[in-house]
Enzyme design. Structure first.
Site, PDB file in Angstrom:
ATOM      1  N   LYS A 190       0.837  -1.204   0.000  1.00  0.00           N
ATOM      2  CA  LYS A 190       0.000   0.000   0.000  1.00  0.00           C
ATOM      3  C   LYS A 190       0.878   1.262   0.000  1.00  0.00           C
ATOM      4  O   LYS A 190       2.096   1.161  -0.093  1.00  0.00           O
ATOM      5  CB  LYS A 190      -0.945  -0.013   1.197  1.00  0.00           C
ATOM      6  CG  LYS A 190      -1.574  -1.358   1.503  1.00  0.00           C
ATOM      7  CD  LYS A 190      -2.473  -1.916   0.416  1.00  0.00           C
ATOM      8  CE  LYS A 190      -3.077  -3.232   0.896  1.00  0.00           C
ATOM      9  NZ  LYS A 190      -3.834  -3.985  -0.044  1.00  0.00           N
TER      10      LYS A 190
HETATM   11  C1  LIG Z   1      -4.622  -5.163   0.991  1.00  0.00           C
HETATM   12  C2  LIG Z   1      -6.062  -5.181   1.067  1.00  0.00           C
HETATM   13  C3  LIG Z   1      -6.750  -5.690   2.181  1.00  0.00           C
HETATM   14  C4  LIG Z   1      -6.051  -6.383   3.311  1.00  0.00           C
HETATM   15  O1  LIG Z   1      -5.148  -5.565   3.996  1.00  0.00           O
HETATM   16  P1  LIG Z   1      -4.167  -6.210   5.068  1.00  0.00           P
HETATM   17  O2  LIG Z   1      -3.649  -5.028   5.826  1.00  0.00           O
HETATM   18  O3  LIG Z   1      -3.087  -6.915   4.320  1.00  0.00           O
HETATM   19  O4  LIG Z   1      -4.943  -7.127   5.926  1.00  0.00           O
HETATM   20  C5  LIG Z   1      -8.124  -5.583   2.206  1.00  0.00           C
HETATM   21  N1  LIG Z   1      -8.810  -5.031   1.190  1.00  0.00           N
HETATM   22  C6  LIG Z   1      -8.198  -4.550   0.098  1.00  0.00           C
HETATM   23  C7  LIG Z   1      -9.012  -3.923  -0.990  1.00  0.00           C
HETATM   24  C8  LIG Z   1      -6.811  -4.623  -0.021  1.00  0.00           C
HETATM   25  O5  LIG Z   1      -6.204  -4.164  -1.124  1.00  0.00           O
END
Ligand SMILES: *Cc1c(COP(=O)(O)O)cnc(C)c1O
Length: 394
Positions: A190
């Site tokens: 992210k």
């Molecule tokens: C990455 C992601 C998640 C999960 O996030 P984590 O912090 O890895 O648990 C959930 N929803 C979306 C749309 C994502 O891209």
């Protein structure tokens, strides 16, 4: 970057300030949820302009707590997309509820608001919309339906830290109160990262209190209070809780990342603009559309390939040329764990979702990327598409 190095699809921007911050916490002797988490929450709340922010272990656990807070339980349905990372749908199942999959828009990767209402049933307990790839979804339309039908809205903002949306006349950051709760991720894929990490934002003091209780085993007194107390305190456990805490080491890193966020988003927007410029001349390549009421953080830059080209072949050619890409976002309904009966309800045709998985491709994009890298990526895509088209039978 030299011609011979592979351009990665993503790369976190971390450096000495983050290393120093983690070291400071380790030397302090208090490493789990404590003062750094509290400070990170305050700073994140101020950044997105919301009354409450609660840090947790990741966005998946954030989604779980958000769904529980609005009352999702066994036998309920939650309207969402199949076209998302699988954690979105999985969180619904953690509550014993059923995800109801709605298709995405024909010209983007977000839920199609026109399809939501027909998917609502007697059992619908929440709408879980996703700001996919950092692009805000159409919250005005979603909130209109949700308010009229009395359904709470949770925003999966995993990818959308730093994205903005024009809502009720002014631009605000995702996480400012629009839906009832927004959930963020700080996974390295992210825009900012704490290794793993998550955040819940809400305008509701009541929800915020639930998150704080549940993330720490449902324990009546946090560790920090017992630690600082002059008299003996016995804790109690009023409800089923979880261990969904963020550590102070992660939070200290997050505070440094937050200081960089504006620069990171500005760099990503600059690269997205360059992509638009350099990819614009390639025939039949669908570039992502940023509606006038959004300002994306460009967590990912996803292009739609000409449908007659084979996605995997093209991606392999690019990898051979030193350019790493990823296919379009997955669809949960095609995975074995959702093919099993009773695990999901297909709310609408999922044609656009499937097209996006099969024909879209994510390009390298990270803050440190130079214009020469963008040029190299665009040139390689142009060559690969031209070659593939030239061998086609007339
Ligand atoms: C990455 C992601 C998640 C999960 O996030 P984590 O912090 O890895 O648990 C959930 N929803 C979306 C749309 C994502 O891209």
């Amino acid at each position: 970057m030299s011609q011979h190095e592979t351009i990665p699809v993503a790369k976190p921007l971390l450096g000495d300030p983050e290393a120093e911050a983690a070291g400071r916490v380790i030397r302090s002797g208090w490493v789990t949820q404590g003062p750094e988490v509290a400070a990170f929450e305050k700073e994140f709340a101020a950044y997105v302009d919301t009354p409450h922010a609660c840090a947790v272990s990741n966005c998946t656990t954030a989604l779980h707590l958000a769904l529980l807070a609005v009352g999702v339980g066994a036998g309920d349905e939650v309207i969402t997309v199949s076209h998302s990372f699988i954690a979105t749908a999985n969180a619904v199942r953690y509550c014993g509820a059923t995800p109801v999959f709605v298709d995405i828009e024909p010209d983007g990767y977000n839920i199609d608001p026109l399809l939501i209402e027909a998917a609502i049933s007697q059992r619908t307990r929440a709408i879980l919309c996703v700001h996919q790839l950092g692009m805000p979804c159409d919250m005005a339309s979603i909130m209109e339906i949700a308010r009229r039908r009395g359904v709470p809205v949770i925003e999966d903002a995993a990818c959308a830290t730093g994205s903005e949306i024009l809502y009720q006349g002014r631009f605000r950051r995702i996480g400012a109160p629009i839906g009832d709760i927004a959930c963020f991720s700080f996974h390295p894929r992210k825009v900012i990262t704490t290794g793993d990490g998550g955040m819940l934002t809400t305008a509701s003091a009541e929800y915020d209190q639930m998150f704080r209780l549940w993330r720490q085993h449902g324990m009546s007194v946090p560790d920090t209070v017992r630690h600082g107390a002059r008299s003996v305190i016995f804790e109690s456990y009023f409800s089923l809780g979880y261990n969904y805490r963020m550590t102070d080491i992660q939070a200290a890193v997050g505070r440094e990342q937050l200081k960089r966020l504006d620069d990171i988003v500005a760099a990503r927007r600059r690269i997205a603009t360059l992509y638009r410029e350099y990819l614009g001349g390639i025939p039949d390549l669908g570039l992502p559309v940023e509606p006038s009421w959004t300002r994306s953080n460009w967590q990912s830059y996803c292009v739609m390939l000409p449908h007659r080209l084979d996605q995997r072949t093209l991606m392999q050619e690019l990898l051979d040329a030193g350019i790493s890409t990823r296919r379009g976002v997955m669809n949960a309904h095609r995975e074995p764990t959702y093919v099993a009966p009773g695990t999901a309800r297909i709310g609408t045709r999922l044609r656009n979702s499937e097209i996006a998985q099969d024909h879209a491709m994510m390009l390298p994009l990270y803050a440190q990327m130079g214009e020469e890298d963008v040029v190299r990526v665009a040139a390689a895509i142009g060559v690969a598409i031209a070659a593939a088209i030239s061998v086609e039978p007339a």
